[in-house]
Design a protein around this motif. Structure first.
Motif, PDB file in Angstrom:
ATOM      1  N   GLN A   5       0.809  -1.221   0.000  1.00  0.00           N
ATOM      2  CA  GLN A   5       0.000   0.000   0.000  1.00  0.00           C
ATOM      3  C   GLN A   5       0.839   1.266   0.000  1.00  0.00           C
ATOM      4  O   GLN A   5       0.432   2.288  -0.548  1.00  0.00           O
ATOM      5  CB  GLN A   5      -0.932  -0.001   1.214  1.00  0.00           C
ATOM      6  CG  GLN A   5      -2.039  -1.039   1.134  1.00  0.00           C
ATOM      7  CD  GLN A   5      -2.997  -0.947   2.310  1.00  0.00           C
ATOM      8  OE1 GLN A   5      -3.021   0.034   3.024  1.00  0.00           O
ATOM      9  NE2 GLN A   5      -3.784  -1.981   2.514  1.00  0.00           N
ATOM     10  N   ILE A   9       4.708   5.066  -6.521  1.00  0.00           N
ATOM     11  CA  ILE A   9       4.670   4.711  -7.942  1.00  0.00           C
ATOM     12  C   ILE A   9       5.814   5.388  -8.701  1.00  0.00           C
ATOM     13  O   ILE A   9       6.238   4.909  -9.767  1.00  0.00           O
ATOM     14  CB  ILE A   9       3.306   5.072  -8.562  1.00  0.00           C
ATOM     15  CG1 ILE A   9       3.165   4.451  -9.960  1.00  0.00           C
ATOM     16  CG2 ILE A   9       3.094   6.570  -8.598  1.00  0.00           C
ATOM     17  CD1 ILE A   9       3.271   2.937  -9.979  1.00  0.00           C
ATOM     18  N   VAL A 239      -1.344   4.808 -12.624  1.00  0.00           N
ATOM     19  CA  VAL A 239      -1.448   5.033 -11.185  1.00  0.00           C
ATOM     20  C   VAL A 239      -1.108   6.503 -10.934  1.00  0.00           C
ATOM     21  O   VAL A 239       0.051   6.903 -10.999  1.00  0.00           O
ATOM     22  CB  VAL A 239      -0.487   4.110 -10.399  1.00  0.00           C
ATOM     23  CG1 VAL A 239      -0.654   4.342  -8.904  1.00  0.00           C
ATOM     24  CG2 VAL A 239      -0.767   2.654 -10.746  1.00  0.00           C
ATOM     25  N   THR A 243       0.872   6.908  -3.749  1.00  0.00           N
ATOM     26  CA  THR A 243       1.101   5.547  -3.256  1.00  0.00           C
ATOM     27  C   THR A 243      -0.036   4.651  -3.692  1.00  0.00           C
ATOM     28  O   THR A 243      -1.127   5.120  -4.035  1.00  0.00           O
ATOM     29  CB  THR A 243       1.222   5.508  -1.717  1.00  0.00           C
ATOM     30  OG1 THR A 243      -0.041   5.896  -1.151  1.00  0.00           O
ATOM     31  CG2 THR A 243       2.318   6.433  -1.223  1.00  0.00           C
ATOM     32  N   LEU A 244       0.195   3.349  -3.644  1.00  0.00           N
ATOM     33  CA  LEU A 244      -0.831   2.397  -4.077  1.00  0.00           C
ATOM     34  C   LEU A 244      -2.057   2.409  -3.177  1.00  0.00           C
ATOM     35  O   LEU A 244      -3.143   2.019  -3.589  1.00  0.00           O
ATOM     36  CB  LEU A 244      -0.235   0.989  -4.124  1.00  0.00           C
ATOM     37  CG  LEU A 244       0.728   0.706  -5.273  1.00  0.00           C
ATOM     38  CD1 LEU A 244       1.170  -0.745  -5.231  1.00  0.00           C
ATOM     39  CD2 LEU A 244       0.099   1.022  -6.618  1.00  0.00           C
ATOM     40  N   HIS A 247      -4.783   4.153  -4.801  1.00  0.00           N
ATOM     41  CA  HIS A 247      -5.146   3.726  -6.153  1.00  0.00           C
ATOM     42  C   HIS A 247      -6.124   2.563  -6.082  1.00  0.00           C
ATOM     43  O   HIS A 247      -5.876   1.573  -5.389  1.00  0.00           O
ATOM     44  CB  HIS A 247      -3.899   3.277  -6.921  1.00  0.00           C
ATOM     45  CG  HIS A 247      -4.196   2.727  -8.286  1.00  0.00           C
ATOM     46  ND1 HIS A 247      -4.504   3.526  -9.360  1.00  0.00           N
ATOM     47  CD2 HIS A 247      -4.261   1.440  -8.726  1.00  0.00           C
ATOM     48  CE1 HIS A 247      -4.726   2.763 -10.426  1.00  0.00           C
ATOM     49  NE2 HIS A 247      -4.585   1.498 -10.062  1.00  0.00           N
ATOM     50  N   LEU A 366      -4.263  -7.234  -7.008  1.00  0.00           N
ATOM     51  CA  LEU A 366      -3.154  -6.342  -7.327  1.00  0.00           C
ATOM     52  C   LEU A 366      -1.854  -7.084  -7.039  1.00  0.00           C
ATOM     53  O   LEU A 366      -1.572  -7.442  -5.892  1.00  0.00           O
ATOM     54  CB  LEU A 366      -3.232  -5.071  -6.480  1.00  0.00           C
ATOM     55  CG  LEU A 366      -2.038  -4.120  -6.564  1.00  0.00           C
ATOM     56  CD1 LEU A 366      -1.885  -3.564  -7.978  1.00  0.00           C
ATOM     57  CD2 LEU A 366      -2.182  -2.983  -5.562  1.00  0.00           C
ATOM     58  N   ALA A 368       1.931  -6.660  -6.892  1.00  0.00           N
ATOM     59  CA  ALA A 368       2.934  -5.593  -6.795  1.00  0.00           C
ATOM     60  C   ALA A 368       4.058  -6.070  -5.885  1.00  0.00           C
ATOM     61  O   ALA A 368       3.901  -7.061  -5.163  1.00  0.00           O
ATOM     62  CB  ALA A 368       2.285  -4.312  -6.254  1.00  0.00           C
ATOM     63  N   THR A 389       0.152  -0.537 -13.276  1.00  0.00           N
ATOM     64  CA  THR A 389       0.049  -1.737 -12.437  1.00  0.00           C
ATOM     65  C   THR A 389       0.656  -2.945 -13.142  1.00  0.00           C
ATOM     66  O   THR A 389       1.073  -3.900 -12.482  1.00  0.00           O
ATOM     67  CB  THR A 389      -1.415  -2.031 -12.079  1.00  0.00           C
ATOM     68  OG1 THR A 389      -2.199  -2.155 -13.278  1.00  0.00           O
ATOM     69  CG2 THR A 389      -1.997  -0.924 -11.204  1.00  0.00           C
ATOM     70  N   LEU A 392       4.239  -2.883 -12.257  1.00  0.00           N
ATOM     71  CA  LEU A 392       4.344  -3.324 -10.866  1.00  0.00           C
ATOM     72  C   LEU A 392       4.310  -4.847 -10.773  1.00  0.00           C
ATOM     73  O   LEU A 392       5.017  -5.454  -9.967  1.00  0.00           O
ATOM     74  CB  LEU A 392       3.209  -2.730 -10.032  1.00  0.00           C
ATOM     75  CG  LEU A 392       3.289  -1.231  -9.742  1.00  0.00           C
ATOM     76  CD1 LEU A 392       1.971  -0.738  -9.158  1.00  0.00           C
ATOM     77  CD2 LEU A 392       4.433  -0.915  -8.790  1.00  0.00           C
TER      78      LEU A 392
END
Length: 430
Positions: A5, A9, A239, A243-244, A247, A366, A368, A389, A392
Motif C-alpha cells: 500500500q 509509484i 497510477v 502511493t498504491l 489507487h 493487485l 505488486a 500496475t 508493478l
C-alpha cells in the motif's frame, strides 16, 4: 507478505521514447523479439524460438478472451459527435457472456466522449449489413461518477449485443497508439485463439503466437490450457496516486471451468507459465479464492465454537459467506501459509458443493512488489507503460532487476507496448 500500500509509484517509472512504441504489429506475429530473463542473465531471442527456452514439463496458460468492437460513434441531429466506449455490462447481468447474448436491448456502463454536448435526447444511427439496415439507439439512463449507464436498443431482435457491436462498433485500440483503428486491426489486435466476446483490450502477449509456434511447443511436450479474463479499460489506467494505498485496482471478470482448476491442481509440479498478465492474475486469483474459502470455513467453525457473534472478528470481504470474489488487498490480508494444492482443492470443493461447473466472478487482485507467486513460475509478457500496475506486476516477479532488462530492451531497439516485442521472465527459485 507485507502489503504494498505504501509503495511510491514514482519508483516504477522510466523514459519511453515515442519512437519505441510499436504503432503497428510485425507482418509475421512470431518474429517479434523475445527477451529472456533468468537468474539475472538476459538472452535475445524471438517468439518463434520460445520452445527452446522453456522446460519440457512446462504448462502454458492462455487467456482466450475476444476483443469486442467497444467504440460506438453517434452523430447528434445537430451534427455533434458523441462516442460511447462500452466498458462492462450493467450490474443486473450475472456475467459478460449473459449480457453479450442479450437481444433487442441491453444496459451497459460506458464512457462518453462529448458528454457535455449530450443532453437527454436518444442517439440513433443506422448500419447497413448485407441487404438489411440496423437501427441502433442509445439512451442515457444515469450519470455516475466514473461512467454513464446507457440503454442500447436495436430493431433486429434476432441479433445479440455481441453481433450488434461487430456490425456497428470499432476496435478500441489502446490510447497510447494515438491513431484510429484500421480494418486490419480487427485481425491483428486479436489472438488467433480468441473465443469469448468481452474484452476492450487484447491480452497482448498472446498476439505473438501462431499455429506453427503451437506446433513447436507441442512437439517438445509443452502443454497449454485456456482461461478467460475479460480485460477492462482499467488496464490502461495509470497510477496517478502517490502511493498504491490511494489507487483503486480495476476489477475484471474471470471465467474458468472446474475442469481447468482440476488440471491446474494436477499439474502444480510443472513449470506453469501464464502468457500475459491477465492469465497470471487469473490463476493467482484462483489460489486466493481457495484460501478465502478455507478461511471462511475456518471462521464458520470458530463461530460455532463461541457463544456470541461478538467473539468473531472477520474482514469485510469474509462477512458474506456466499461471496466468491477477490478484492484489491485480499492477497495481503488472507492467511499466507496455505499450500497451493489445498487452496485449489478448496475451490473445487466449493464449486461442487454449489453444483457449478464453472467459476464466473470478478477479481481485483493487485500484484505488486512484496507479492509472492503461488501458482506461476514464469510469465510471457509485453513491455509495459511506466507507472502502471502491469509494470508493478513485473517488478513483483523479478524485483529491481526489471530496470536492468527494460534498460537493455530500450538500448537494443525492442518495440514496446501492445503491438511490440515481449519477454519471458522466470521468477527466482525460492
Amino acid at each position: 507478505m507485507p502489503s504494498p500500500q505504501h509503495l511510491s509509484i514514482l519508483d516504477y517509472t522510466y523514459q519511453l521514447p515515442e519512437e519505441q512504441i510499436a504503432k503497428y504489429p510485425l507482418s509475421k506475429r512470431d518474429e517479434s523479439k523475445l527477451l529472456v530473463y533468468k537468474d539475472g542473465s538476459i538472452t535475445d531471442s524471438a517468439y518463434k524460438h520460445l520452445h527452446e527456452h522453456l522446460p519440457a514439463d512446462s504448462l502454458l496458460v492462455f487467456n482466450n478472451t475476444k476483443v469486442v468492437e467497444a467504440r460506438l460513434l453517434f452523430t447528434k441531429s445537430t451534427g455533434g459527435a458523441i462516442e460511447l466506449f462500452c466498458l462492462e455490462p450493467g450490474d443486473q447481468y450475472a456475467d459478460i457472456t449473459t449480457a453479450m447474448l442479450q437481444k433487442g436491448k441491453v444496459l451497459w456502463k460506458c464512457l462518453v466522449g462529448g458528454a457535455k454536448k449530450w443532453k437527454s435526447e436518444p442517439l440513433a444511427k443506422q448500419i447497413d449489413y448485407g441487404i438489411k439496415k440496423l437501427d441502433l439507439q442509445a439512451s442515457m439512463v444515469e450519470r455516475l461518477s466514473d461512467y454513464f449507464l446507457i440503454e442500447l436498443s436495436w430493431d433486429d431482435a434476432s441479433l445479440s449485443f455481441a453481433e450488434v457491436l461487430h456490425l456497428a462498433g470499432q476496435i478500441p485500440l489502446p490510447p497510447y497508439l494515438n491513431r484510429l483503428a484500421e480494418e486490419t486491426d480487427k485481425t491483428t489486435y486479436q489472438t488467433i485463439y480468441a473465443r469469448h466476446d468481452g474484452s476492450v483490450a487484447a491480452p497482448t502477449a498472446g498476439l505473438h503466437f501462431t499455429d506453427s509456434l503451437f506446433e513447436q511447443l507441442a512437439a517438445k511436450g509443452i502443454e497449454h490450457k485456456f482461461v478467460t479474463l475479460h480485460v477492462g479499460a482499467g488496464t490502461f489506467k495509470p497510477v496517478k496516486a502517490a502511493t498504491l494505498q490511494e489507487h483503486e485496482m480495476h476489477a475484471e471478470f474471470i471465467d474458468v471451468t472446474i475442469g481447468f482448476i482440476e488440471d491446474l491442481l494436477a499439474n502444480l509440479h510443472k513449470t506453469i507459465v501464464p502468457v500475459g498478465t491477465t492469465s497470471l492474475r487469473t490463476i493467482e486469483s484462483l489460489y486466493w479464492l481457495g484460501v478465502k474459502e478455507l478461511s471462511r470455513k475456518s471462521l464458520v467453525i470458530s463461530h460455532k465454537s463461541v457463544a456470541s457473534d461478538q467473539s468473531l472478528v472477520v474482514s469485510g470481504q469474509l462477512e458474506n459467506k456466499e461471496e466468491m470474489a477477490l478484492y484489491q488487498w485480499d492477497a495481503y490480508e488472507l492467511p499466507q501459509d496455505v499450500a497451493a494444492a489445498d487452496a485449489l482443492q478448496a475451490l473445487i470443493d466449493w464449486l461442487k458443493e454449489k453444483k457449478l461447473d464453472r467459476l464466473i466472478t470478478k477479481t481485483q487482485l493487485l500484484v505488486a512488489p512484496s507479492y509472492k507467486l503461488r501458482i506461476a513460475k514464469a510469465i510471457v509478457t509485453n513491455f509495459h507503460q511506466p507507472q502502471s500496475t502491469l509494470l508493478l506486476l513485473v517488478a513483483a516477479i523479478v524485483g529491481n532487476d526489471w530496470r536492468k532488462f527494460y534498460d537493455y530492451a530500450l538500448a537494443n531497439n525492442y518495440r514496446f507496448l501492445s503491438y511490440g516485442d515481449g519477454c519471458l521472465l522466470f521468477a527466482p527459485e525460492s
